[in-house]
Scaffold this motif. Structure first.
Motif, PDB file in Angstrom:
ATOM      1  N   VAL A 174       0.838  -1.206   0.000  1.00  0.00           N
ATOM      2  CA  VAL A 174       0.000   0.000   0.000  1.00  0.00           C
ATOM      3  C   VAL A 174       0.870   1.251   0.000  1.00  0.00           C
ATOM      4  N   ALA A 175       1.953   1.230   0.813  1.00  0.00           N
ATOM      5  CA  ALA A 175       2.850   2.387   0.908  1.00  0.00           C
ATOM      6  C   ALA A 175       3.481   2.715  -0.429  1.00  0.00           C
ATOM      7  N   LYS A 176       3.807   1.682  -1.207  1.00  0.00           N
ATOM      8  CA  LYS A 176       4.427   1.914  -2.518  1.00  0.00           C
ATOM      9  C   LYS A 176       3.511   2.726  -3.420  1.00  0.00           C
ATOM     10  N   VAL A 177       2.229   2.399  -3.394  1.00  0.00           N
ATOM     11  CA  VAL A 177       1.268   3.138  -4.217  1.00  0.00           C
ATOM     12  C   VAL A 177       1.067   4.544  -3.672  1.00  0.00           C
ATOM     13  N   ILE A 178       0.939   4.663  -2.359  1.00  0.00           N
ATOM     14  CA  ILE A 178       0.682   5.968  -1.744  1.00  0.00           C
ATOM     15  C   ILE A 178       1.834   6.929  -1.982  1.00  0.00           C
ATOM     16  N   LYS A 179       3.042   6.445  -1.893  1.00  0.00           N
ATOM     17  CA  LYS A 179       4.209   7.307  -2.094  1.00  0.00           C
ATOM     18  C   LYS A 179       4.271   7.840  -3.522  1.00  0.00           C
ATOM     19  N   PHE A 184      -2.114  13.123  -2.633  1.00  0.00           N
ATOM     20  CA  PHE A 184      -3.103  12.546  -1.736  1.00  0.00           C
ATOM     21  C   PHE A 184      -2.579  12.523  -0.308  1.00  0.00           C
ATOM     22  N   GLU A 185      -3.498  12.694   0.628  1.00  0.00           N
ATOM     23  CA  GLU A 185      -3.226  12.459   2.033  1.00  0.00           C
ATOM     24  C   GLU A 185      -4.071  11.266   2.453  1.00  0.00           C
ATOM     25  N   PHE A 186      -3.824  10.739   3.630  1.00  0.00           N
ATOM     26  CA  PHE A 186      -4.660   9.620   4.062  1.00  0.00           C
ATOM     27  C   PHE A 186      -4.744   9.552   5.576  1.00  0.00           C
ATOM     28  N   MET A 187      -5.835   8.955   6.002  1.00  0.00           N
ATOM     29  CA  MET A 187      -6.106   8.807   7.420  1.00  0.00           C
ATOM     30  C   MET A 187      -6.273   7.335   7.752  1.00  0.00           C
ATOM     31  N   VAL A 188      -5.622   6.910   8.821  1.00  0.00           N
ATOM     32  CA  VAL A 188      -5.736   5.530   9.285  1.00  0.00           C
ATOM     33  C   VAL A 188      -6.724   5.507  10.446  1.00  0.00           C
ATOM     34  N   GLU A 189      -7.794   4.736  10.295  1.00  0.00           N
ATOM     35  CA  GLU A 189      -8.835   4.637  11.313  1.00  0.00           C
ATOM     36  C   GLU A 189      -8.837   3.246  11.942  1.00  0.00           C
ATOM     37  N   VAL A 219       4.588   2.321  11.276  1.00  0.00           N
ATOM     38  CA  VAL A 219       5.236   1.405  10.332  1.00  0.00           C
ATOM     39  C   VAL A 219       5.379   2.058   8.963  1.00  0.00           C
ATOM     40  N   LEU A 220       4.329   2.732   8.508  1.00  0.00           N
ATOM     41  CA  LEU A 220       4.394   3.404   7.214  1.00  0.00           C
ATOM     42  C   LEU A 220       5.479   4.483   7.208  1.00  0.00           C
ATOM     43  N   GLN A 221       5.617   5.176   8.307  1.00  0.00           N
ATOM     44  CA  GLN A 221       6.632   6.230   8.390  1.00  0.00           C
ATOM     45  C   GLN A 221       8.048   5.654   8.550  1.00  0.00           C
ATOM     46  N   ASN A 222       8.204   4.764   9.529  1.00  0.00           N
ATOM     47  CA  ASN A 222       9.546   4.320   9.902  1.00  0.00           C
ATOM     48  C   ASN A 222      10.120   3.264   8.967  1.00  0.00           C
ATOM     49  N   GLU A 223       9.271   2.376   8.470  1.00  0.00           N
ATOM     50  CA  GLU A 223       9.784   1.285   7.659  1.00  0.00           C
ATOM     51  C   GLU A 223       9.618   1.508   6.156  1.00  0.00           C
ATOM     52  N   TYR A 224       8.651   2.355   5.784  1.00  0.00           N
ATOM     53  CA  TYR A 224       8.418   2.553   4.345  1.00  0.00           C
ATOM     54  C   TYR A 224       8.556   4.014   3.922  1.00  0.00           C
ATOM     55  N   GLU A 225       8.985   4.853   4.819  1.00  0.00           N
ATOM     56  CA  GLU A 225       9.358   6.231   4.534  1.00  0.00           C
ATOM     57  C   GLU A 225       8.239   7.062   3.904  1.00  0.00           C
ATOM     58  N   VAL A 226       7.047   6.831   4.379  1.00  0.00           N
ATOM     59  CA  VAL A 226       5.929   7.665   3.954  1.00  0.00           C
ATOM     60  C   VAL A 226       5.982   8.979   4.740  1.00  0.00           C
ATOM     61  N   VAL A 232      -2.771  10.818   9.077  1.00  0.00           N
ATOM     62  CA  VAL A 232      -3.534  11.097  10.289  1.00  0.00           C
ATOM     63  C   VAL A 232      -3.904   9.765  10.917  1.00  0.00           C
ATOM     64  N   ALA A 233      -3.701   9.629  12.242  1.00  0.00           N
ATOM     65  CA  ALA A 233      -4.096   8.411  12.963  1.00  0.00           C
ATOM     66  C   ALA A 233      -5.326   8.734  13.798  1.00  0.00           C
ATOM     67  N   ALA A 234      -6.349   7.893  13.690  1.00  0.00           N
ATOM     68  CA  ALA A 234      -7.601   8.150  14.410  1.00  0.00           C
ATOM     69  C   ALA A 234      -8.181   6.854  14.943  1.00  0.00           C
ATOM     70  N   GLY A 235      -8.742   6.918  16.157  1.00  0.00           N
ATOM     71  CA  GLY A 235      -9.435   5.766  16.731  1.00  0.00           C
ATOM     72  C   GLY A 235     -10.928   6.016  16.749  1.00  0.00           C
ATOM     73  N   ARG A 236     -11.710   5.115  16.169  1.00  0.00           N
ATOM     74  CA  ARG A 236     -13.176   5.269  16.116  1.00  0.00           C
ATOM     75  C   ARG A 236     -13.884   4.363  17.107  1.00  0.00           C
ATOM     76  N   GLY A 237     -13.104   3.518  17.831  1.00  0.00           N
ATOM     77  CA  GLY A 237     -13.721   2.643  18.825  1.00  0.00           C
ATOM     78  C   GLY A 237     -14.733   1.705  18.208  1.00  0.00           C
ATOM     79  N   GLU A 238     -15.830   1.521  18.914  1.00  0.00           N
ATOM     80  CA  GLU A 238     -16.879   0.572  18.506  1.00  0.00           C
ATOM     81  C   GLU A 238     -18.068   1.266  17.848  1.00  0.00           C
ATOM     82  N   TYR A 239     -17.955   2.548  17.532  1.00  0.00           N
ATOM     83  CA  TYR A 239     -19.141   3.355  17.254  1.00  0.00           C
ATOM     84  C   TYR A 239     -19.529   3.476  15.782  1.00  0.00           C
TER      85      TYR A 239
END
Length: 279
Positions: A174-179, A184-189, A219-226, A232-239
């Motif tokens: 996924v990182a290869k395509v995103i880079k 584009f920006e992206f958010m991890v939920e 991991v995307l930042q440190n291992e794949y240099e994104v 953006v990192a976000a937690g949506r819980g159970e909702y």
């Protein structure tokens, strides 16, 4: 006529040989003639009066017609002015409509270009990920936004937020395509089911979902240099569940991590602005 009658009378007086009978006839003719003259004079006076009246009436009619004509000329001028203004307003309206049509076309073209880029992104992601189980990873478009949904069992162990090696392999693709898509920006939920977390290192499902999203970003930042500024990192819980949490299968589907690929809004607006400059 009167002179003629007088001459006749004078002739009668001067001529002594004229008989009384003849005189009476002439006198009667005089009376008849005088009556006729009086009647004619009366008719003449009536005609003259009628002529005066008709002349006055005609003069009034001519005056009225002149006034009406002048009013019609003024009205025609006003109508000409109104017609010119109406034509100018209509022309302005048509120009405005034409401009609006061009603006709509420009925005539609920008949207079409964005949709083309989105489609290309989906194709690239699916090609990079390859033939994986649809239950483990899904790549779709919702409301013009591309998202990659990865199941909990592929990414993490039960109740864990550390990524598995298999997860890192998928994220690398996924990182290869995103880079390759810097616009584009992206958010991890992170998403969980509604079962309360019982481990001491987590306060609740909010905490678990946020830590899992943060792990993916790291991991995307440190291992794949994104570039971290694009993430953006976000937690949506159970909702925001996909299915009911009443059964095991539903809860398994609700435990997932979504990578939402977002086009930069300024890039989209730039496409519109560039189109507007060409108008």
């Amino acid at each position: 006529m009167r002179i003629f009658v007088s001459l006749i009378m004078l002739s009668i007086v001067l001529t002594s040989c004229v008989s009384k009978k003849k005189f009476a006839e002439v006198e009667n003719k005089y009376k008849d003639t005088k009556a006729m003259l009086d009647n004619t004079a009366m008719k003449l006076n009536v005609c003259q009066d009628e002529k005066k009246s008709m002349k006055a009436s005609y003069e009034d009619q001519i005056k009225t017609l002149k006034q009406t004509n002048a009013a019609l000329i003024n009205t025609q001028g006003d109508l000409t002015t109104l017609t010119q203004k109406g034509a100018e307003n209509l022309e302005k309206t048509l120009e405005s409509m034409k401009e609006k049509d061009l603006q709509i076309k420009t925005m539609r073209d920008a949207i079409n270009r964005k949709d083309s880029v989105t489609l290309a992104l989906v194709t690239s992601l699916k090609s990079a990920v390859g033939n994986m189980d649809d239950e483990d990873i899904q790549i779709n478009v919702e409301k013009g936004v591309v998202f990659v949904s990865i199941s909990d069992k592929l990414l993490f162990g039960s109740g864990q937020y550390q990524l598995t090696e298999r997860a890192k392999e998928v994220l690398g693709k996924v990182a290869k395509v995103i880079k390759a898509k810097p616009d584009f920006e992206f958010m991890v939920e992170g998403h969980t089911d509604n079962v309360p977390i019982s481990r001491e290192c987590f306060e609740d499902n909010w905490d678990l979902s946020t830590k899992r999203a943060t792990s993916v970003v790291r991991v995307l930042q440190n291992e794949y240099e994104v570039d971290p500024s694009r993430m953006v990192a976000a937690g949506r819980g159970e909702y925001i569940p996909l299915e009911s949490n009443d059964d095991k299968l539903g809860r398994a589907r609700n435990r997932r991590t979504k990578i939402i690929v977002l086009p930069k809004l300024d890039q989209f607006y730039n496409m519109i602005e560039q189109g507007m400059k060409k108008l």
